[in-house]
Design a protein around this motif. Structure first.
Motif, PDB file in Angstrom:
ATOM      1  N   PRO A 212       0.819  -1.217   0.000  1.00  0.00           N
ATOM      2  CA  PRO A 212       0.000   0.000   0.000  1.00  0.00           C
ATOM      3  C   PRO A 212       0.853   1.268   0.000  1.00  0.00           C
ATOM      4  O   PRO A 212       2.078   1.218   0.157  1.00  0.00           O
ATOM      5  N   VAL A 213       0.186   2.384  -0.174  1.00  0.00           N
ATOM      6  CA  VAL A 213       0.800   3.698  -0.015  1.00  0.00           C
ATOM      7  C   VAL A 213       0.180   4.319   1.228  1.00  0.00           C
ATOM      8  O   VAL A 213      -1.039   4.491   1.301  1.00  0.00           O
ATOM      9  N   ALA A 214       1.011   4.629   2.212  1.00  0.00           N
ATOM     10  CA  ALA A 214       0.535   5.188   3.477  1.00  0.00           C
ATOM     11  C   ALA A 214       0.985   6.628   3.618  1.00  0.00           C
ATOM     12  O   ALA A 214       2.029   7.025   3.084  1.00  0.00           O
ATOM     13  N   PHE A 215       0.208   7.409   4.356  1.00  0.00           N
ATOM     14  CA  PHE A 215       0.522   8.809   4.623  1.00  0.00           C
ATOM     15  C   PHE A 215       0.931   8.947   6.080  1.00  0.00           C
ATOM     16  O   PHE A 215       0.336   8.334   6.963  1.00  0.00           O
ATOM     17  N   ARG A 216       1.961   9.765   6.317  1.00  0.00           N
ATOM     18  CA  ARG A 216       2.465   9.937   7.672  1.00  0.00           C
ATOM     19  C   ARG A 216       2.570  11.426   8.000  1.00  0.00           C
ATOM     20  O   ARG A 216       3.279  12.162   7.320  1.00  0.00           O
ATOM     21  N   ALA A 217       1.857  11.860   9.054  1.00  0.00           N
ATOM     22  CA  ALA A 217       2.019  13.214   9.560  1.00  0.00           C
ATOM     23  C   ALA A 217       3.376  13.326  10.261  1.00  0.00           C
ATOM     24  O   ALA A 217       3.755  12.427  11.014  1.00  0.00           O
ATOM     25  N   CYS A 218       4.077  14.427  10.014  1.00  0.00           N
ATOM     26  CA  CYS A 218       5.435  14.605  10.542  1.00  0.00           C
ATOM     27  C   CYS A 218       5.530  15.907  11.333  1.00  0.00           C
ATOM     28  O   CYS A 218       6.058  16.920  10.841  1.00  0.00           O
ATOM     29  N   PRO A 219       5.012  15.930  12.568  1.00  0.00           N
ATOM     30  CA  PRO A 219       5.112  17.141  13.387  1.00  0.00           C
ATOM     31  C   PRO A 219       6.569  17.548  13.592  1.00  0.00           C
ATOM     32  O   PRO A 219       7.445  16.698  13.756  1.00  0.00           O
ATOM     33  N   ARG A 220       6.807  18.862  13.549  1.00  0.00           N
ATOM     34  CA  ARG A 220       8.107  19.493  13.771  1.00  0.00           C
ATOM     35  C   ARG A 220       9.110  19.248  12.640  1.00  0.00           C
ATOM     36  O   ARG A 220      10.251  19.680  12.732  1.00  0.00           O
ATOM     37  N   ARG A 221       8.697  18.567  11.607  1.00  0.00           N
ATOM     38  CA  ARG A 221       9.534  18.439  10.406  1.00  0.00           C
ATOM     39  C   ARG A 221       9.101  19.551   9.461  1.00  0.00           C
ATOM     40  O   ARG A 221       7.989  19.517   8.912  1.00  0.00           O
ATOM     41  N   ALA A 222       9.962  20.534   9.263  1.00  0.00           N
ATOM     42  CA  ALA A 222       9.564  21.761   8.566  1.00  0.00           C
ATOM     43  C   ALA A 222      10.646  22.175   7.581  1.00  0.00           C
ATOM     44  O   ALA A 222      11.484  23.037   7.884  1.00  0.00           O
ATOM     45  N   PRO A 223      10.672  21.596   6.386  1.00  0.00           N
ATOM     46  CA  PRO A 223      11.688  21.981   5.398  1.00  0.00           C
ATOM     47  C   PRO A 223      11.523  23.432   4.966  1.00  0.00           C
ATOM     48  O   PRO A 223      10.436  24.011   5.030  1.00  0.00           O
ATOM     49  N   ALA A 224      12.617  24.012   4.495  1.00  0.00           N
ATOM     50  CA  ALA A 224      12.554  25.348   3.904  1.00  0.00           C
ATOM     51  C   ALA A 224      11.749  25.292   2.609  1.00  0.00           C
ATOM     52  O   ALA A 224      11.677  24.263   1.940  1.00  0.00           O
ATOM     53  N   LEU A 225      11.152  26.416   2.237  1.00  0.00           N
ATOM     54  CA  LEU A 225      10.322  26.446   1.045  1.00  0.00           C
ATOM     55  C   LEU A 225      11.103  26.090  -0.211  1.00  0.00           C
ATOM     56  O   LEU A 225      10.538  25.549  -1.166  1.00  0.00           O
ATOM     57  N   ASP A 226      12.397  26.397  -0.244  1.00  0.00           N
ATOM     58  CA  ASP A 226      13.178  26.085  -1.441  1.00  0.00           C
ATOM     59  C   ASP A 226      13.692  24.644  -1.459  1.00  0.00           C
ATOM     60  O   ASP A 226      14.347  24.227  -2.417  1.00  0.00           O
ATOM     61  N   GLY A 227      13.411  23.871  -0.406  1.00  0.00           N
ATOM     62  CA  GLY A 227      13.837  22.477  -0.377  1.00  0.00           C
ATOM     63  C   GLY A 227      15.340  22.292  -0.299  1.00  0.00           C
ATOM     64  O   GLY A 227      15.855  21.218  -0.655  1.00  0.00           O
ATOM     65  N   SER A 228      16.055  23.292   0.207  1.00  0.00           N
ATOM     66  CA  SER A 228      17.519  23.262   0.171  1.00  0.00           C
ATOM     67  C   SER A 228      18.121  22.154   1.029  1.00  0.00           C
ATOM     68  O   SER A 228      19.265  21.757   0.821  1.00  0.00           O
TER      69      SER A 228
END
Length: 269
Positions: free
Chosen positions: A76-92
């Protein structure tokens, strides 16, 4: 004097914006995974609001909608919420080492962005980033093809002409967009693993879904990147088909033998 300097330095540090962070988020076991990372923006003003948003978004995507990609076997394909994981908008932060780790963990997508409330009366708007992990991973490999499309797709919501909403989850939980990117990532991932039939099926499904997205009034860089991705997906479907037909281990009665490399997605949805 030293105390004054220390206080001044502290004040400057406090005035700087919080730095983005990519803390670990465990993928689902025995599944492909889509990571739902924290958005920034003033529409989610505190920790409680952010965590409510992530939990509702995970439920919406994982439980209350049809899947329009093709699962290989029972994976299956599962979705995972990731609290406090906050990448920069540019994905750097997504350099080769982190992308390889995500790819090894069978992460297909990471989704994050910024959700804002503005205007009179105030309405919600968002820029959502979709990191297609298998595509970004392919770009880091020695055999990477020239001119690969961006592995980071960026879309703004609501699109032109869409009604406003006050519900952040409904704003960003876009079934068509998500299914298009999941099918794309899944097809590319399975293609590298030589799982030819589900790879081909997902790439052809993705081509149709991306085409439907491109019928919206998109402009600028977002439209150009989405168009390049769709072209690449179609070419990848043809490549997977050619590799299957050239592989001595591919069964003589395999379904892909009914397809023509010149039109690799003929008859597909």
């Amino acid at each position: 004097m030293h105390k004054l300097l220390a206080l001044t330095a502290l004040a400057l540090l406090c005035s700087l914006p919080a730095r983005a962070a990519v803390v670990n988020c465990a993928p689902a076991a025995n599944s492909f995974t889509v990571l739902l990372s924290e958005p920034s923006g003033d529409a989610l003003p505190d920790r409680a609001a952010i965590e409510r948003f992530l939990n509702k978004l995970q439920f919406e995507l994982d439980q209350t909608r049809d899947e329009r990609w093709i699962n290989p076997g029972a994976t299956p394909v599962a979705f995972r919420a990731c609290p406090r994981r906050a990448p920069a908008l540019d994905g750097s932060e997504f350099g080769p080492a982190l992308v390889e780790q995500l790819n090894d963990q069978r992460v297909l997508l990471e989704i994050w962005g910024v959700v804002e409330r503005d205007g009179t009366p105030p309405t919600l708007s968002a820029q959502i980033n979709y990191l297609l992990v298998p595509l970004r991973f392919a770009a880091t490999q020695p055999d990477a093809a020239q001119g690969l499309p961006s592995g980071l797709q960026r879309l703004r919501y609501p699109e032109a002409g869409a009604p406003p909403t006050q519900d952040a989850v409904q704003l960003v939980s876009r079934p068509l967009d998500l299914d298009a990117f999941v099918a794309t990532a899944l097809g590319l991932k399975l293609g590298r693993e030589r799982a030819y039939e589900p790879a081909h099926a997902n790439l052809c499904r993705a081509s149709g879904l991306l085409g439907a997205m491109l019928k919206r009034p998109l402009t600028g860089r977002g439209k150009a990147e989405l168009t390049a991705l769709r072209d690449f997906v179609g070419a990848s479907a043809g490549r997977v088909l050619r590799e299957a037909l050239a592989d001595p281990a591919y069964p003589r009665n395999g379904l892909l033998r009914l397809q023509q490399p010149a039109q690799p997605c003929a008859g597909a949805e």
